[in-house]
Scaffold this motif. Structure first.
Motif, short mmCIF file in Angstrom:
data_model
loop_
_atom_site.label_atom_id
_atom_site.label_comp_id
_atom_site.label_asym_id
_atom_site.label_seq_id
_atom_site.Cartn_x
_atom_site.Cartn_y
_atom_site.Cartn_z
N ASN A 169 113.00 20.19 -21.07
CA ASN A 169 113.27 21.58 -20.74
C ASN A 169 112.87 21.79 -19.29
OD1 ASN A 169 113.75 24.35 -20.93
ND2 ASN A 169 111.65 24.75 -21.55
N CYS A 170 113.79 22.30 -18.48
CA CYS A 170 113.52 22.51 -17.06
C CYS A 170 113.61 24.00 -16.75
CB CYS A 170 114.54 21.76 -16.20
SG CYS A 170 114.59 19.98 -16.53
N GLN A 171 112.51 24.54 -16.22
CA GLN A 171 112.45 25.96 -15.90
C GLN A 171 112.22 26.13 -14.40
OE1 GLN A 171 109.09 26.76 -18.57
NE2 GLN A 171 110.42 28.11 -19.73
N SER A 172 112.94 27.05 -13.80
CA SER A 172 112.70 27.38 -12.40
C SER A 172 111.36 28.08 -12.30
CB SER A 172 113.81 28.30 -11.88
OG SER A 172 113.50 28.71 -10.57
N ASP A 173 110.59 27.74 -11.28
CA ASP A 173 109.29 28.37 -11.06
C ASP A 173 109.26 29.03 -9.68
OD1 ASP A 173 106.67 29.03 -11.89
OD2 ASP A 173 105.85 27.37 -10.70
N GLY A 174 110.44 29.45 -9.20
CA GLY A 174 110.51 30.17 -7.95
C GLY A 174 110.76 29.29 -6.75
N ALA A 175 110.77 29.92 -5.59
CA ALA A 175 111.04 29.21 -4.34
C ALA A 175 110.36 29.95 -3.20
CB ALA A 175 112.54 29.11 -4.09
N GLY A 176 110.15 29.25 -2.12
CA GLY A 176 109.57 29.87 -0.93
C GLY A 176 109.83 28.99 0.27
N GLY A 177 109.71 29.55 1.44
CA GLY A 177 109.94 28.77 2.64
C GLY A 177 109.90 29.61 3.88
N GLY A 178 110.51 29.10 4.92
CA GLY A 178 110.54 29.78 6.21
C GLY A 178 111.74 29.30 6.99
N THR A 179 111.70 29.48 8.29
CA THR A 179 112.82 29.10 9.14
C THR A 179 113.07 27.60 9.04
OG1 THR A 179 112.26 30.87 10.64
CG2 THR A 179 113.71 29.15 11.49
N GLY A 180 114.25 27.23 8.62
CA GLY A 180 114.66 25.84 8.55
C GLY A 180 114.21 25.10 7.31
N ARG A 181 113.60 25.79 6.34
CA ARG A 181 113.15 25.07 5.14
C ARG A 181 112.95 26.04 3.98
NH1 ARG A 181 108.01 26.44 4.43
NH2 ARG A 181 106.89 27.20 6.25
N VAL A 182 113.14 25.52 2.78
CA VAL A 182 112.81 26.25 1.56
C VAL A 182 112.50 25.22 0.48
CG1 VAL A 182 115.18 26.42 0.67
CG2 VAL A 182 113.52 28.16 0.05
N THR A 183 111.57 25.55 -0.41
CA THR A 183 111.19 24.64 -1.49
C THR A 183 111.39 25.36 -2.82
OG1 THR A 183 109.58 23.50 -0.10
CG2 THR A 183 109.33 23.27 -2.48
N HIS A 184 112.14 24.73 -3.71
CA HIS A 184 112.37 25.23 -5.06
C HIS A 184 111.44 24.46 -6.00
CE1 HIS A 184 116.06 27.41 -3.95
NE2 HIS A 184 116.21 26.43 -3.09
N ARG A 185 110.76 25.17 -6.90
CA ARG A 185 109.83 24.55 -7.84
C ARG A 185 110.39 24.62 -9.27
NH1 ARG A 185 107.40 28.00 -4.76
NH2 ARG A 185 107.14 29.53 -6.42
N PHE A 186 110.15 23.52 -10.02
CA PHE A 186 110.61 23.44 -11.40
C PHE A 186 109.50 22.89 -12.28
CE2 PHE A 186 114.17 22.83 -8.56
CZ PHE A 186 115.10 23.74 -9.04
N ILE A 187 109.37 23.44 -13.47
CA ILE A 187 108.43 22.93 -14.46
C ILE A 187 109.26 22.21 -15.52
CG2 ILE A 187 106.72 23.50 -16.22
CD1 ILE A 187 106.08 26.02 -14.53
N VAL A 188 108.93 20.95 -15.77
CA VAL A 188 109.65 20.12 -16.73
C VAL A 188 108.71 19.83 -17.89
CG1 VAL A 188 110.85 17.93 -17.10
CG2 VAL A 188 111.01 19.08 -14.87
N SER A 189 109.17 20.12 -19.11
CA SER A 189 108.34 19.81 -20.28
C SER A 189 109.21 19.19 -21.37
CB SER A 189 107.66 21.09 -20.80
OG SER A 189 108.63 22.02 -21.21
N PRO A 190 108.67 18.25 -22.13
CA PRO A 190 107.33 17.70 -21.97
C PRO A 190 107.21 16.93 -20.65
CG PRO A 190 108.59 16.37 -23.53
CD PRO A 190 109.43 17.57 -23.18
N ALA A 191 106.02 16.44 -20.35
CA ALA A 191 105.80 15.71 -19.09
C ALA A 191 106.72 14.50 -19.01
CB ALA A 191 104.34 15.28 -18.99
N LEU A 192 107.21 14.25 -17.81
CA LEU A 192 108.02 13.05 -17.55
C LEU A 192 107.11 11.83 -17.61
CD1 LEU A 192 109.93 14.53 -14.51
CD2 LEU A 192 110.99 13.86 -16.67
#
Length: 157
Positions: A102-125
């Motif tokens: 199961n993959c859930q989006s956990d938001g995103a953040g960044g600045g000029t020239g970059r952004v990072t998207h976070r995901f929680i995957v369960s169960p653990a890989l």
């Protein structure tokens, strides 16, 4: 169909549309997995460049009950700054890591020239993700399901 149901059961069409729209966003109502008890970082370092943007998966954070994946997106801020910046910040990604995860989006953040998207995957890989394919599919809105057609596939070898 919805208009017909509204007439048949005496329910306003707009109310039925709202109910069905809420049902189509079931991911929003899923219980969010909270990673517990950090174990280690699993190095990955995989990058793909598409349309002037570099997509990178550097490592996976391993927890007892889940894994956390960060998709880094970098671009040259001097090239079509307004267009790329608007697109990268406006569009969202969904992650697929295989049928049993199961993959859930956990938001995103960044600045000029970059952004990072976070995901929680369960169960653990597993600690060894060799052979896994992580598929990041771009959407213009996570809850309405409109895909942009961009799919970033990172196969770990």
């Amino acid at each position: 169909m919805i208009a017909g149901w509204g007439e048949k059961y005496g329910i306003p069409k707009d109310l039925l549309l709202t109910v069905f729209q809420a049902l189509s966003m079931e991911e929003l109502y899923e219980t969010k997995v909270e990673p517990k008890n950090f174990l280690k970082h699993v190095p990955v370092l995989k990058s793909i460049e598409v349309e002037g943007r570099l997509y990178t998966l550097t490592f996976i954070r391993q927890f007892e009950n889940a894994s956390v994946i960060h998709l880094h997106v970098d671009w040259n801020e001097t090239v079509e700054l307004e267009t790329i910046h608007t697109r990268v910040n406006r569009f969202k990604f969904k992650l697929r890591a295989g049928d049993k995860y199961n993959c859930q989006s956990d938001g995103a953040g960044g600045g000029t020239g970059r952004v990072t998207h976070r995901f929680i995957v369960s169960p653990a890989l597993p600690d060894d993700v060799t052979g896994f394919s992580f598929v990041f599919e771009e959407y213009d809105d996570l809850w309405k399901g409109e895909t942009t057609g961009l799919e970033i596939v990172m196969k770990i070898e």
